[in-house]
Design a protein around this motif. Structure first.
Motif: not given
Ligand code: MLT
Length: 338
Positions: A49-51, A53-58, A105-107, A169-171, A173-177, A197-201, A216-218
Motif C-alpha cells: 500500500p505504499f510506494a 523502494g520504501g520499507p513496506t515494499d522492500v 502492511g503494518h501498524f 509522511t506517507a499520508g 495514519g502512516s508510521g511516519a505520520h 505516497r510512501g517514505t521512499a519518495p 521514519d522506519q529504520a
C-alpha cells in the motif's frame, strides 16, 4: 461425506432450504480444499500500500522471492498507494479469497487507519491473518544541514519555531505520520506534515533538503544515514540498534517517552481457504527462519517476531489487542486524515 450430513438434517425436521444451504457450504468447502490442493497454479500478487523502494515494499520483495521459491509460482508486487495505505488494503479486501491477492502492511495500515479514516471495510473482519512479519523502530532524522546536532536541539528548535518544520509522511495514519504526531505532541509544538505516497519518495526530498525531518522506519532511513546524506538524532527503541550502535536511544537523547516501533504483517481476503493460508504461512515462516534473510533484514533494523508469534492466530490476537489499545489513544489525540 456429503450424503450422510444431508440425511440427518432432514431427520431433524429442517426444511429443504436448510438442506440446500448445508450442501452449498459443503460444496464450497470441498471446492476450497480442491483449490488449496493445486494452489498456487498461477502468479500470486502482493499488494503493497505504499510506494516502491520504501520499507513496506522492500520487506514484501524479500519475502515474495522466498514465497516464489517455496510455492513454485511467480510473486508480483503491486504498489497501490494513497490515503495512508488504506486504498491498497481496500484493494485486497475486495479481491477474490483464493490466495492469489495478498496484503502486506503494518501498524498504520492495519490498525491506526481504522481510527483515522472512514474505511469501507473492517480491518479485523474483512481480512484473514497469514503471518506477523518483522518490526523495526523509528529514527528521528533530519536533512543534513538542519540546525540541530542532537535531539535536544531539535526539540528546542521546534518549540522556538512552532509549525515551521516540514515533516515528511506517507499520508495520514502512516508510521511516519503517527511518529511525527507523537513527537509534536510530546514537544508541545506543531509541525507541518508533508504527505507522500510512501517514505521512499519522502526520503528523496529529505536528502535534497526540500523537507526538514522525518520520524521514519529504520529500514528506510539507515541506508541514507550510512551514506551521510541525512542525519539521525535518535532511535525510538529501548536499546540501540545493533545495526547502528552510534545512534542514541530517544531516552539517552533526552526524550524517554518517544518509544515506538512499526510491526508488519501479511493478510488475505476473508474467506480464503485455511489450507491456502497455511501454505502461505509455511512459506513465510520458512523465509523468516533462514539466517541469510534474517541477516539481510537485521542490517536495516528489522527484527522478530519470535517463533511462537508467527502463526495466523498469533497475528489475529496481536492485531486485535493493538486495535483495542491504540484506537482510543489515536482518537483522543485527534489524529485525523485531514
Ligand atoms: C512505506 O513503506 O512507505 C512506509 O511503510 C510508510 C510509513 O511510514 O508508514
Amino acid at each position: 461425506m456429503k450424503i450422510g450430513r444431508a440425511v440427518s438434517a432432514a431427520a431433524l425436521g429442517f426444511g429443504a432450504g436448510v438442506w440446500a444451504v448445508g450442501s452449498l457450504a459443503t460444496c464450497a468447502f470441498a471446492q476450497g480444499n480442491a483449490a488449496a490442493q493445486i494452489y498456487p497454479s498461477r502468479p500470486i500478487t502482493i499488494v503493497v500500500p505504499f510506494a516502491a523502494g520504501g520499507p513496506t515494499d522492500v520487506l514484501a520483495r524479500v519475502l515474495g522471492e522466498h514465497i516464489r521459491v517455496a510455492l513454485g509460482q511467480p510473486v508480483l508486487i503491486e504498489n497501490v498507494t494513497g490515503a495512508g495505505g488504506s486504498i491498497g488494503v481496500g484493494r485486497v479486501v475486495a479481491a477474490v479469497p483464493d490466495g492469489y491477492t495478498i496484503s502486506t502492511g503494518h501498524f498504520g495500515t492495519h490498525v491506526a487507519n481504522g481510527a483515522i479514516y472512514p474505511l469501507k471495510y473492517d480491518l479485523l473482519r474483512d481480512l484473514d491473518p497469514v503471518a506477523r512479519l518483522p518490526s523495526n523502530p523509528m529514527l528521528v532524522v533530519t536533512r543534513k544541514n538542519f540546525p540541530a546536532a542532537n535531539l535536544n536541539e531539535l526539540v528546542a528548535w521546534l518549540k522556538a519555531n512552532p509549525g515551521k518544520a516540514a515533516a515528511g509522511t506517507a499520508g495520514a495514519g502512516s508510521g511516519a505520520h503517527i511518529g511525527g504526531a507523537f513527537l509534536a505532541n510530546l514537544v508541545g509544538a506543531p509541525v507541518q506534515f508533508v504527505p507522500y505516497r510512501g517514505t521512499a519518495p519522502a526520503m528523496q526530498d529529505l536528502v535534497s533538503g526540500q523537507i526538514d525531518l522525518m520520524i521514519d522506519q529504520a529500514a528506510n532511513s539507515l541506508p541514507q544515514v550510512r551514506q551521510g546524506s541525512i542525519r539521525a538524532l535518535a532511535v525510538t527503541a529501548a536499546t540501540r540498534l545493533a545495526a547502528a550502535p552510534e545512534i542514541p536511544t530517544a531516552a539517552e537523547a533526552g526524550l524517554p517517552q518517544l518509544q515506538m516501533e512499526i510491526w508488519n504483517g501479511m493478510w488475505v481476503p476473508h474467506g480464503t481457504p485455511r489450507a491456502i493460508v497455511d501454505k502461505l504461512n509455511g512459506a513465510v515462516v520458512k523465509a523468516l527462519a533462514d539466517p541469510a534473510v534474517r541477516e539481510k533484514l537485521a542490517a536495516v533494523g528489522l527484527d522478530g517476531p519470535p517463533a511462537d508469534q508467527r502463526t495466523p492466530e498469533a497475528l489475529a490476537a496481536f492485531q486485535k489487542a493493538e486495535v483495542e489499545k491504540w484506537w482510543p489513544i489515536i482518537k483522543a489525540a485527534h489524529i485525523s486524515a485531514e
